[in-house]
Design an enzyme around this catalytic site. Structure first.
Site, mmCIF file in Angstrom:
data_model
loop_
_atom_site.group_PDB
_atom_site.id
_atom_site.type_symbol
_atom_site.label_atom_id
_atom_site.label_comp_id
_atom_site.label_asym_id
_atom_site.label_seq_id
_atom_site.Cartn_x
_atom_site.Cartn_y
_atom_site.Cartn_z
ATOM 1 N N LEU A 1 5.580 1.528 -0.477
ATOM 2 C CA LEU A 1 5.198 0.732 0.768
ATOM 3 C C LEU A 1 4.514 -0.365 0.612
ATOM 4 O O LEU A 1 3.925 -0.751 -0.623
ATOM 5 C CB LEU A 1 4.466 2.025 1.421
ATOM 6 C CG LEU A 1 5.021 3.240 1.878
ATOM 7 C CD1 LEU A 1 4.205 4.016 2.725
ATOM 8 C CD2 LEU A 1 6.422 2.906 2.770
ATOM 9 N N ALA A 2 4.252 -1.176 1.392
ATOM 10 C CA ALA A 2 3.379 -2.465 1.220
ATOM 11 C C ALA A 2 2.171 -2.081 0.656
ATOM 12 O O ALA A 2 1.729 -2.864 -0.203
ATOM 13 C CB ALA A 2 3.488 -3.278 2.609
ATOM 14 N N GLU A 3 1.408 -0.895 1.084
ATOM 15 C CA GLU A 3 0.230 -0.411 0.595
ATOM 16 C C GLU A 3 -0.118 0.660 0.657
ATOM 17 O O GLU A 3 0.408 1.674 1.459
ATOM 18 C CB GLU A 3 -0.898 -1.136 1.684
ATOM 19 C CG GLU A 3 -0.869 -2.675 1.946
ATOM 20 C CD GLU A 3 -1.447 -3.740 0.818
ATOM 21 O OE1 GLU A 3 -2.092 -3.043 -0.246
ATOM 22 O OE2 GLU A 3 -1.083 -4.630 0.856
ATOM 23 N N THR A 4 -0.697 1.120 -0.300
ATOM 24 C CA THR A 4 -1.210 2.586 -0.375
ATOM 25 C C THR A 4 -2.668 2.558 -0.597
ATOM 26 O O THR A 4 -3.261 1.839 -1.269
ATOM 27 C CB THR A 4 -0.817 3.229 -1.770
ATOM 28 O OG1 THR A 4 0.808 3.406 -1.689
ATOM 29 C CG2 THR A 4 -1.293 4.785 -2.172
ATOM 30 N N HIS B 1 -3.901 -3.120 7.675
ATOM 31 C CA HIS B 1 -3.385 -2.063 8.290
ATOM 32 C C HIS B 1 -3.450 -0.826 7.717
ATOM 33 O O HIS B 1 -3.497 0.166 8.206
ATOM 34 C CB HIS B 1 -1.586 -2.466 8.317
ATOM 35 C CG HIS B 1 -0.994 -2.126 7.170
ATOM 36 N ND1 HIS B 1 -0.938 -3.164 5.922
ATOM 37 C CD2 HIS B 1 -0.138 -1.087 6.765
ATOM 38 C CE1 HIS B 1 -0.199 -2.413 5.135
ATOM 39 N NE2 HIS B 1 0.391 -1.334 5.222
#
Length: 266
Positions: free
Chosen positions: A44-47, A73
């Site tokens: 994903l874009a961020e963890t 986010h």
């Protein structure tokens, strides 16, 4: 070893919109390399990883390929998980991170991020940015942090131009900084934006809270107002409610839990 994870759509009022983030609430820090591998696995874009340290939560964010100094986010997603799944008391959470102290407040159905202002200034990269975007732009600004450019912001003439933009991602990746932000006045909102960061494994981020620390002071000055409505017009899309408060930016939105599970490690 088993680790609980939770996937949350941030800046979303319905499933499969906004920006998905993976959240881990940890009792202690994992090895940096392992956290990077976990982020790459989720892709994903961020963890986000959060550990309680005293009265605050220390938070770190990883894209599939790199750790980043600030993420909106995934912080919103982490606050949602801590409030709703782990029953954190009160209505304010304090986070510490590479960018200083952050706070998230629970106000009705919304969570409000309290982030530092990040001011971009005009720079001499207009030709390179126009080549990467394949169109002319009205201005190019850069956010400078540390020894160099952290982010680039290109101002386009209209929302239609932002929505239609098809950048050359290979050229975007060669630009200085983490990514390229494009923005313009909105039709139904005060401003719209999109964000491309192929150099750190994110071709286009669906909704980016941290970039609104740059966009809010810029558009507040341009439009002469402190409270602004924003929309990040990616394919998933997301609405943000922004307020410039001195040297802080308040960014509000909703979040939804989408999935929970366990990561199984030997």
């Amino acid at each position: 070893m088993q680790l609980e994870f939770h996937q949350v759509d941030a800046f979303a009022t319905q499933p499969f919109s906004g920006n998905p983030a993976m959240v881990y609430r940890l009792d202690g820090w994992l090895d940096d390399g392992l956290m990077q591998q976990i982020a790459a696995e989720h892709n994903l874009a961020e963890t986000a990883f959060a550990v309680k340290e005293g009265a605050a939560w220390h938070i770190r964010w990883f894209t599939p390929s790199a750790e980043v100094p600030l993420c909106g986010h995934a912080t919103l997603a982490t606050a949602h998980v801590l409030f709703e799944l782990y029953d954190e008391p009160g209505d304010v959470l304090t986070f510490t991170c590479l960018s200083g102290t952050l706070r998230v407040s629970r106000v009705g159905k919304r969570l409000v991020l309290d982030f530092p202002v990040r001011r971009a200034v005009p720079c001499e990269l207009q030709a390179e940015v126009e080549q990467a975007l394949g169109q002319t732009v009205q201005a190019v600004l850069a956010l400078h942090e540390g020894l160099g450019v952290q982010e680039l912001l290109a101002i386009l003439p209209s929302e239609a131009a932002v929505r239609a933009c098809q950048p050359d991602l290979a050229q975007v990746a060669r630009l200085p900084g983490l990514g390229l932000l494009i923005s313009a006045p909105g039709e139904a909102h005060d401003f719209v934006s999109r964000y491309f960061a192929p150099g750190i494994g994110i071709n286009e981020d669906p909704v980016t809270g941290s970039t609104h620390c740059i966009l809010t002071p810029y558009w507040a000055q341009q439009l002469g107002k402190q409270t602004l409505s924003a929309f990040q017009c990616s394919a998933r899309g997301g609405e943000l409610h922004c307020e410039l408060d001195g040297e802080r930016v308040k960014i509000a939105g909703q979040a939804l839990l989408i999935a929970s599970g366990r990561l199984l490690l030997p």
